[in-house]
Write an enzyme that holds these catalytic residues in place. Sequence first.
Site, short mmCIF file in Angstrom:
data_model
loop_
_atom_site.label_atom_id
_atom_site.label_comp_id
_atom_site.label_asym_id
_atom_site.label_seq_id
_atom_site.Cartn_x
_atom_site.Cartn_y
_atom_site.Cartn_z
CE LYS A 167 70.83 -6.09 -21.67
NZ LYS A 167 69.40 -5.88 -21.00
O1 G3P Z 1 68.67 -5.15 -17.32
C1 G3P Z 1 68.20 -6.52 -16.94
C2 G3P Z 1 66.70 -6.29 -16.48
O2 G3P Z 1 65.89 -5.84 -17.19
C3 G3P Z 1 66.14 -7.67 -15.73
O3 G3P Z 1 65.35 -7.22 -14.73
O4 G3P Z 1 63.62 -7.22 -13.18
O5 G3P Z 1 63.50 -8.69 -15.39
O6 G3P Z 1 64.99 -9.06 -13.47
P1 G3P Z 1 64.30 -8.15 -14.28
#
Ligand code: G3P
Length: 217
Positions: free
Chosen positions: A84
Site C-alpha cells: 500500500k
Molecule cells: O482501508 C482504508 C480504511 O482503513 C480507512 O478507514 O475508517 O479510517 O477512514 P477509516
Amino acid sequence: MRIFLDTANIDEIRQAAKLGIISGVTTNPSLMARENRCDLRDVIGEITSIIDGPISAEVLSSDPGGMIEEAQQISSWSPNVVVKIPVSAAGLEAISVLCRRGIKTNLTLCFSLNQAILGALAGATYVSPFVGRLDDIGQDGMALVAEIVKVFKQYDGFSSQVIAASIRHPLHCVAAARAGAHIATVPYRVLMQMIDHPLTERGISLFAADWQRIARG
Ligand code: G3P
C-alpha cells in the site's frame, strides 16, 4: 464485487474467514496501532496463514527510494502481499518502479479522480478511494467510486481494480456494489451488519416456534 476485511485484528480475520466470503485483507498503520502491534511482518504472516488472497500492508517511508526498498521487503514475505502506497509524487514514482518489477501495489488515501487516474497510469494493481473520509467532510465518497469505475472502463489500458475503502456502514457496501467497485474492504463490524436483517431473525424464531408447536402435537 469481492469483499476484503479492513482490519489487523487476527481474531476478526479468523472469524470472518470461516464464512468463506472474504477474499483479501487490507491493513494500515492506524489499524496496526489499534491492535497495539508494530510487528508488521508477523501480523502479515498470521493473516496469510488464514486468508489465501491479496493482503495489503502499507509503507511508512515518504521518499521514493525508501518506499521502493520497504516495498521490496514487504513483498518478499508472501506472493499474496500487496504494498500500500499513499498518493504523492514520491508514491507514484515508487508505484511505477514497483509495477515494472512485478510487485503488486495498492494506491491508498485516494480522494480524487485525478489521483486515481495517475495511480492507474503508474500501474497500481488497486486504487483505493476512501469513501467514509470524503463523506466526513461533506463530499460524496461513493460518487467518486462510481466516477473512477466509469472512467477506468473507458480505457483498455486502465487495469487497476477499484477498492471502495473507508467503509463505515452496510449502505456503503450496497452503494459500492451498485457503483461497480471491484472490491469493498469492510471492517468486521460492518461485515456482521451486512448479515443481519430483523425480518430474518424474526422469521427464524417464528419457524422454530411453529415447529415446536407442531412437534409437541
Ligand atoms: O482501508 C482504508 C480504511 O482503513 C480507512 O478507514 O475508517 O479510517 O477512514 P477509516
